[in-house]
Design a protein around this motif. Structure first.
Motif, PDB file in Angstrom:
ATOM      1  N   VAL A  48       0.861  -1.186   0.000  1.00  0.00           N
ATOM      2  CA  VAL A  48       0.000   0.000   0.000  1.00  0.00           C
ATOM      3  C   VAL A  48       0.896   1.234   0.000  1.00  0.00           C
ATOM      4  CG1 VAL A  48      -1.715   1.330   1.279  1.00  0.00           C
ATOM      5  CG2 VAL A  48      -1.854  -1.168   1.215  1.00  0.00           C
ATOM      6  N   LEU A  49       0.763   2.061  -1.040  1.00  0.00           N
ATOM      7  CA  LEU A  49       1.546   3.288  -1.132  1.00  0.00           C
ATOM      8  C   LEU A  49       0.775   4.431  -0.503  1.00  0.00           C
ATOM      9  CD1 LEU A  49       4.125   4.681  -2.337  1.00  0.00           C
ATOM     10  CD2 LEU A  49       2.695   5.274  -4.301  1.00  0.00           C
ATOM     11  N   ASN A  50       1.326   4.999   0.564  1.00  0.00           N
ATOM     12  CA  ASN A  50       0.730   6.160   1.203  1.00  0.00           C
ATOM     13  C   ASN A  50       1.273   7.407   0.498  1.00  0.00           C
ATOM     14  OD1 ASN A  50      -0.542   7.902   2.941  1.00  0.00           O
ATOM     15  ND2 ASN A  50       0.973   7.679   4.572  1.00  0.00           N
ATOM     16  N   VAL A  51       0.463   8.007  -0.360  1.00  0.00           N
ATOM     17  CA  VAL A  51       0.919   9.095  -1.235  1.00  0.00           C
ATOM     18  C   VAL A  51       1.180  10.360  -0.427  1.00  0.00           C
ATOM     19  CG1 VAL A  51       0.311  10.570  -3.183  1.00  0.00           C
ATOM     20  CG2 VAL A  51      -0.298   8.138  -3.211  1.00  0.00           C
ATOM     21  N   GLU A  52       2.356  10.964  -0.676  1.00  0.00           N
ATOM     22  CA  GLU A  52       2.728  12.206   0.008  1.00  0.00           C
ATOM     23  C   GLU A  52       2.705  13.400  -0.935  1.00  0.00           C
ATOM     24  OE1 GLU A  52       6.525  11.054   1.573  1.00  0.00           O
ATOM     25  OE2 GLU A  52       5.646  10.352   3.457  1.00  0.00           O
ATOM     26  N   ARG A  53       3.040  13.167  -2.200  1.00  0.00           N
ATOM     27  CA  ARG A  53       2.991  14.271  -3.163  1.00  0.00           C
ATOM     28  C   ARG A  53       3.092  13.705  -4.566  1.00  0.00           C
ATOM     29  NH1 ARG A  53       7.974  15.619  -4.980  1.00  0.00           N
ATOM     30  NH2 ARG A  53       9.655  14.410  -4.069  1.00  0.00           N
ATOM     31  N   THR A 113       0.068  10.571 -24.372  1.00  0.00           N
ATOM     32  CA  THR A 113       0.692   9.462 -23.648  1.00  0.00           C
ATOM     33  C   THR A 113       1.102   9.917 -22.253  1.00  0.00           C
ATOM     34  OG1 THR A 113       1.515   8.492 -25.696  1.00  0.00           O
ATOM     35  CG2 THR A 113       2.617   7.835 -23.655  1.00  0.00           C
ATOM     36  N   ARG A 114       0.806   9.058 -21.241  1.00  0.00           N
ATOM     37  CA  ARG A 114       1.199   9.331 -19.857  1.00  0.00           C
ATOM     38  C   ARG A 114       1.805   8.071 -19.263  1.00  0.00           C
ATOM     39  NH1 ARG A 114      -2.843  13.640 -17.039  1.00  0.00           N
ATOM     40  NH2 ARG A 114      -1.050  13.795 -15.677  1.00  0.00           N
ATOM     41  N   LYS A 115       2.901   8.265 -18.526  1.00  0.00           N
ATOM     42  CA  LYS A 115       3.510   7.175 -17.766  1.00  0.00           C
ATOM     43  C   LYS A 115       3.540   7.608 -16.303  1.00  0.00           C
ATOM     44  CE  LYS A 115       6.492   5.490 -21.493  1.00  0.00           C
ATOM     45  NZ  LYS A 115       7.888   5.144 -21.880  1.00  0.00           N
ATOM     46  N   THR A 116       2.897   6.847 -15.461  1.00  0.00           N
ATOM     47  CA  THR A 116       2.834   7.181 -14.035  1.00  0.00           C
ATOM     48  C   THR A 116       3.726   6.222 -13.261  1.00  0.00           C
ATOM     49  OG1 THR A 116       0.566   7.976 -14.296  1.00  0.00           O
ATOM     50  CG2 THR A 116       1.319   7.486 -12.051  1.00  0.00           C
ATOM     51  N   ARG A 117       4.688   6.771 -12.562  1.00  0.00           N
ATOM     52  CA  ARG A 117       5.631   5.966 -11.771  1.00  0.00           C
ATOM     53  C   ARG A 117       5.322   6.156 -10.289  1.00  0.00           C
ATOM     54  NH1 ARG A 117       8.378   8.051 -16.165  1.00  0.00           N
ATOM     55  NH2 ARG A 117       9.548   6.515 -17.409  1.00  0.00           N
ATOM     56  N   MET A 118       5.111   5.053  -9.593  1.00  0.00           N
ATOM     57  CA  MET A 118       4.904   5.062  -8.150  1.00  0.00           C
ATOM     58  C   MET A 118       6.252   4.822  -7.474  1.00  0.00           C
ATOM     59  SD  MET A 118       1.545   5.288  -8.228  1.00  0.00           S
ATOM     60  CE  MET A 118       0.119   4.839  -9.233  1.00  0.00           C
ATOM     61  N   ILE A 119       6.651   5.747  -6.605  1.00  0.00           N
ATOM     62  CA  ILE A 119       7.981   5.678  -6.001  1.00  0.00           C
ATOM     63  C   ILE A 119       7.861   5.692  -4.487  1.00  0.00           C
ATOM     64  CG2 ILE A 119      10.222   6.843  -5.781  1.00  0.00           C
ATOM     65  CD1 ILE A 119       9.755   7.949  -8.603  1.00  0.00           C
ATOM     66  N   ILE A 310      22.073   9.077 -13.372  1.00  0.00           N
ATOM     67  CA  ILE A 310      21.613   7.851 -12.718  1.00  0.00           C
ATOM     68  C   ILE A 310      21.750   7.908 -11.196  1.00  0.00           C
ATOM     69  CG2 ILE A 310      22.070   6.416 -14.723  1.00  0.00           C
ATOM     70  CD1 ILE A 310      24.642   5.471 -13.363  1.00  0.00           C
ATOM     71  N   ARG A 311      22.404   8.959 -10.683  1.00  0.00           N
ATOM     72  CA  ARG A 311      22.478   9.119  -9.230  1.00  0.00           C
ATOM     73  C   ARG A 311      21.237   9.821  -8.686  1.00  0.00           C
ATOM     74  NH1 ARG A 311      28.224  10.749  -9.902  1.00  0.00           N
ATOM     75  NH2 ARG A 311      27.644  12.896  -9.464  1.00  0.00           N
ATOM     76  N   ARG A 312      20.289  10.156  -9.558  1.00  0.00           N
ATOM     77  CA  ARG A 312      19.101  10.898  -9.157  1.00  0.00           C
ATOM     78  C   ARG A 312      17.842  10.082  -9.413  1.00  0.00           C
ATOM     79  NH1 ARG A 312      20.901  16.770 -11.721  1.00  0.00           N
ATOM     80  NH2 ARG A 312      22.724  17.037 -10.404  1.00  0.00           N
ATOM     81  N   ILE A 313      16.750  10.492  -8.780  1.00  0.00           N
ATOM     82  CA  ILE A 313      15.479   9.809  -8.938  1.00  0.00           C
ATOM     83  C   ILE A 313      14.714  10.435 -10.101  1.00  0.00           C
ATOM     84  CG2 ILE A 313      13.297   9.190  -7.858  1.00  0.00           C
ATOM     85  CD1 ILE A 313      15.707   7.815  -6.641  1.00  0.00           C
ATOM     86  N   GLY A 314      14.266   9.588 -11.042  1.00  0.00           N
ATOM     87  CA  GLY A 314      13.513  10.083 -12.180  1.00  0.00           C
ATOM     88  C   GLY A 314      14.412  10.808 -13.172  1.00  0.00           C
ATOM     89  N   VAL A 315      13.755  11.510 -14.095  1.00  0.00           N
ATOM     90  CA  VAL A 315      14.483  12.272 -15.116  1.00  0.00           C
ATOM     91  C   VAL A 315      14.840  13.634 -14.534  1.00  0.00           C
ATOM     92  CG1 VAL A 315      14.363  13.275 -17.414  1.00  0.00           C
ATOM     93  CG2 VAL A 315      13.261  11.071 -16.969  1.00  0.00           C
ATOM     94  N   ALA A 316      16.125  13.890 -14.360  1.00  0.00           N
ATOM     95  CA  ALA A 316      16.586  15.132 -13.734  1.00  0.00           C
ATOM     96  C   ALA A 316      17.668  15.759 -14.603  1.00  0.00           C
ATOM     97  CB  ALA A 316      17.130  14.849 -12.337  1.00  0.00           C
ATOM     98  N   LEU A 352      16.080  16.961  -4.594  1.00  0.00           N
ATOM     99  CA  LEU A 352      15.822  16.689  -3.182  1.00  0.00           C
ATOM    100  C   LEU A 352      14.408  17.094  -2.792  1.00  0.00           C
ATOM    101  CD1 LEU A 352      19.241  17.919  -1.758  1.00  0.00           C
ATOM    102  CD2 LEU A 352      18.373  15.579  -1.615  1.00  0.00           C
ATOM    103  N   ARG A 353      13.975  18.241  -3.284  1.00  0.00           N
ATOM    104  CA  ARG A 353      12.619  18.694  -2.980  1.00  0.00           C
ATOM    105  C   ARG A 353      11.582  17.758  -3.611  1.00  0.00           C
ATOM    106  NH1 ARG A 353      13.854  21.169   1.382  1.00  0.00           N
ATOM    107  NH2 ARG A 353      14.769  23.247   1.174  1.00  0.00           N
ATOM    108  N   ARG A 354      11.857  17.342  -4.853  1.00  0.00           N
ATOM    109  CA  ARG A 354      10.912  16.444  -5.526  1.00  0.00           C
ATOM    110  C   ARG A 354      10.771  15.117  -4.789  1.00  0.00           C
ATOM    111  NH1 ARG A 354      12.667  18.595 -10.820  1.00  0.00           N
ATOM    112  NH2 ARG A 354      14.419  17.177 -10.800  1.00  0.00           N
ATOM    113  N   SER A 355      11.891  14.620  -4.268  1.00  0.00           N
ATOM    114  CA  SER A 355      11.860  13.312  -3.601  1.00  0.00           C
ATOM    115  C   SER A 355      11.512  13.419  -2.121  1.00  0.00           C
ATOM    116  CB  SER A 355      13.212  12.608  -3.763  1.00  0.00           C
ATOM    117  OG  SER A 355      14.260  13.393  -3.237  1.00  0.00           O
ATOM    118  N   GLY A 356      11.235  14.641  -1.649  1.00  0.00           N
ATOM    119  CA  GLY A 356      10.791  14.828  -0.271  1.00  0.00           C
ATOM    120  C   GLY A 356      11.867  14.643   0.774  1.00  0.00           C
TER     121      GLY A 356
END
Length: 526
Positions: A48-53, A113-119, A310-316, A352-356
């Motif tokens: 269960v993913l508890n969504v934060e943002r 087209t949309r791609k939704t990634r749950m992280i 590749i040291r970052r989360i998602g496309v940065a 950092l802000r994006r990944s909380g």
């Protein structure tokens, strides 16, 4: 090909200017849903993913566009979206990046087209795709071909980002081949998996990844011999100038039509997310070629940029300054931690802000690093997930401490701080206080030593107004740079006094010996 030196790569980055690039390809929205997984669903054996943002970014060819803009290129786009709310959102996201959108066409017959990634906890746990991967209709293809001629005016290179969603058709690429050849414009393709590579014949280069290379060639790219064999086959059958095989852990293997191949190996690094690495390679190679740089330099720069990505989360997106810092840090694995305020705010801080992540800030002169400093930095890091250290420059230290300080130069102090595991980034600042840094970063936690109890703390109001907090770190008793300096001065004075006493004793001994020799000569005189 001869591998370029670090100084040649740095010079190339400085001389790139602001080339114009046309990106042609499948655009989409990348949705990111960040949260935490703390339990298993009672309905099924799933997390269960508890969504934060949540956030949305341009994806596919759109991510190539964003990377190019971050790298300082002027960008045009030739692409298709659906005539829907998602298409409106994507156009808005691209416009905010300063992209020229005259070539963005709306198609009411297909959804955007949309791609939704749950992280969760910096890891993807699920991806949901919404798309219609079908070739363009004849009328829509004709419209894009008509817009292609205008889109090519004044551009230095064309990048084709093929995700096999329908935009990259044989007819559109045939028109591109004809017009680009007529105008002397190079075009580089990041191919889609499962496509017949004959579609890309006549391109300047292709950048397939390991899986795409194996599928298109029918041969597993297992070693240098196979890389060269496959690359040569691509160059000859597709009439390329260069084949650039992107081989994840093995780096990039560059096979030019003329000259010897070049292997650009990766450097060992922690990998968080490979999403966007291929787009980063395409964008950087395109930028380099648009600036007139050769394939070897383009491949080296792309390898460095992808390593940061590749040291970052998602496309940065990655900046030129970050690439330069990475090049300078070769041989010093922690040197990439030393960064300018502008580069930090525009790159790592956004991620950092994006990944909380909880950002912690502290500052100081850190002249003659000692155990008290280390303990304080470890305490600060424990208050969050990313520690940024503001370091007073040499000039700033002289203003605060006097003309005899600092003892160690700012570069040496920064490198020692970067070598400490608790420290994530070091930013050198020239002002007496770190106020400008705190205003730009707005950390979640501001850490100062406990001797600030009851004293004003620079930046407190900024941090607390944003919902953050100020935390005072305990001091290690009896340890300070001032005391170390005083002790060294005492040792130096003691050594000087001992040296003077020894010199005086030696001088007296020499005098006695000289007087004795004089007496002996007098006795010998008749």
């Amino acid at each position: 090909m001869t591998p370029p030196s670090g100084s040649e790569l740095l010079q190339a980055l400085e001389c790139m200017g602001r080339p114009r690039v046309l990106v042609l390809g499948d655009v989409m929205i990348d949705d990111y849903v960040f949260g935490r997984v703390e339990r298993i669903s009672p309905e099924a054996p799933i997390a269960v993913l508890n969504v934060e943002r949540e956030e949305q970014r341009p994806g596919g060819a759109g991510s190539v566009v964003g990377m190019l803009r971050r790298l300082g290129a002027a960008v045009r786009l030739l692409a298709v979206t659906g005539d829907d709310a998602a298409g409106d959102l994507l156009a808005s996201l691209l416009a905010r990046q300063g992209v020229e959108l005259d070539g963005l066409v709306r198609d009411p017959a297909r959804p955007t087209t949309r791609k939704t990634r749950m992280i969760a906890h910096d890891q993807q746990v699920l991806r949901v795709d919404r798309e219609r991967a079908a070739p363009l209709g004849a009328e829509l293809e004709k419209t894009l071909i008509e817009r292609l001629a205008a889109a090519l005016d004044g551009v230095d290179v064309v990048l084709v980002s093929d995700y096999a969603k329908g935009l990259v058709t044989p007819g559109l690429l045939a028109a591109l081949r004809t017009e680009a050849d007529r105008r002397g414009i190079g075009w580089i393709v990041d191919p889609a998996r499962g496509r017949d590579y004959a579609l890309y014949r006549g391109a300047s280069a292709i950048t397939p990844n390991r899986a795409e290379t194996a599928e298109a060639s029918g041969e597993r790219p297992a070693d240098r011999a196979s890389w060269e064999r496959i690359g040569r086959r691509f160059v000859e059958t597709l009439e390329l100038e260069c084949a650039l095989l992107t081989l994840d852990r093995d780096g990039i293997f560059c096979v030019p039509r003329d000259g010897e191949p070049l292997h650009v190996p990766t450097e060992p690094r922690q990998v968080y997310d490979v999403t966007g690495a291929g787009d980063m390679v395409l964008a950087t190679i395109g930028l380099a070629r648009a600036a007139g740089l050769d394939w070897a330099v383009a491949a080296e720069l792309a390898n460095v940029a992808a390593g940061i990505e590749i040291r970052r989360i998602g496309v940065a997106p990655v900046s030129r300054e970050e690439i330069a810092a990475e090049i300078r840090s070769r041989g010093e694995p922690e040197a990439h931690k030393i960064i300018s305020l502008e580069a930090f705010v525009g790159g790592p801080l956004e991620e950092l802000r994006r990944s909380g992540k909880r950002v912690v800030f502290t500052n100081g002169c850190f002249d003659l690093l000692h155990v008290g400093h280390v303990k304080m930095l470890q305490f600060a890091r424990a208050q969050g997930e990313h520690l940024v250290v503001g370091l007073n420059s040499d000039r700033s230290v002289r203003q605060l401490k006097g003309p005899g300080r600092p003892i160690l130069a700012e570069q040496d102090r920064a490198r020692m701080l970067a070598a400490i595991g608790a420290v994530d980034h070091v930013i050198v600042f020239d002002e007496p206080t770190p106020l400008a840094l705190i205003e730009a970063i707005v950390p979640d936690v501001l850490v100062k030593a406990s001797d600030y109890e009851g004293r004003p703390v620079v930046g407190r109001s900024i941090v607390e107004a944003a919902g953050g907090q100020v935390v005072l770190a305990p001091l290690v008793g009896g340890v300070s740079t001032t005391r170390i300096v005083e002790r060294l001065q005492q040792v130096e004075r003691g050594a000087a006094q001992a040296a003077r006493r020894a010199a005086q004793a030696l001088y007296a001994q020499v005098e006695r010996a000289a007087e004795g020799r004089v007496g002996e000569r007098r006795e010998e005189t008749p």
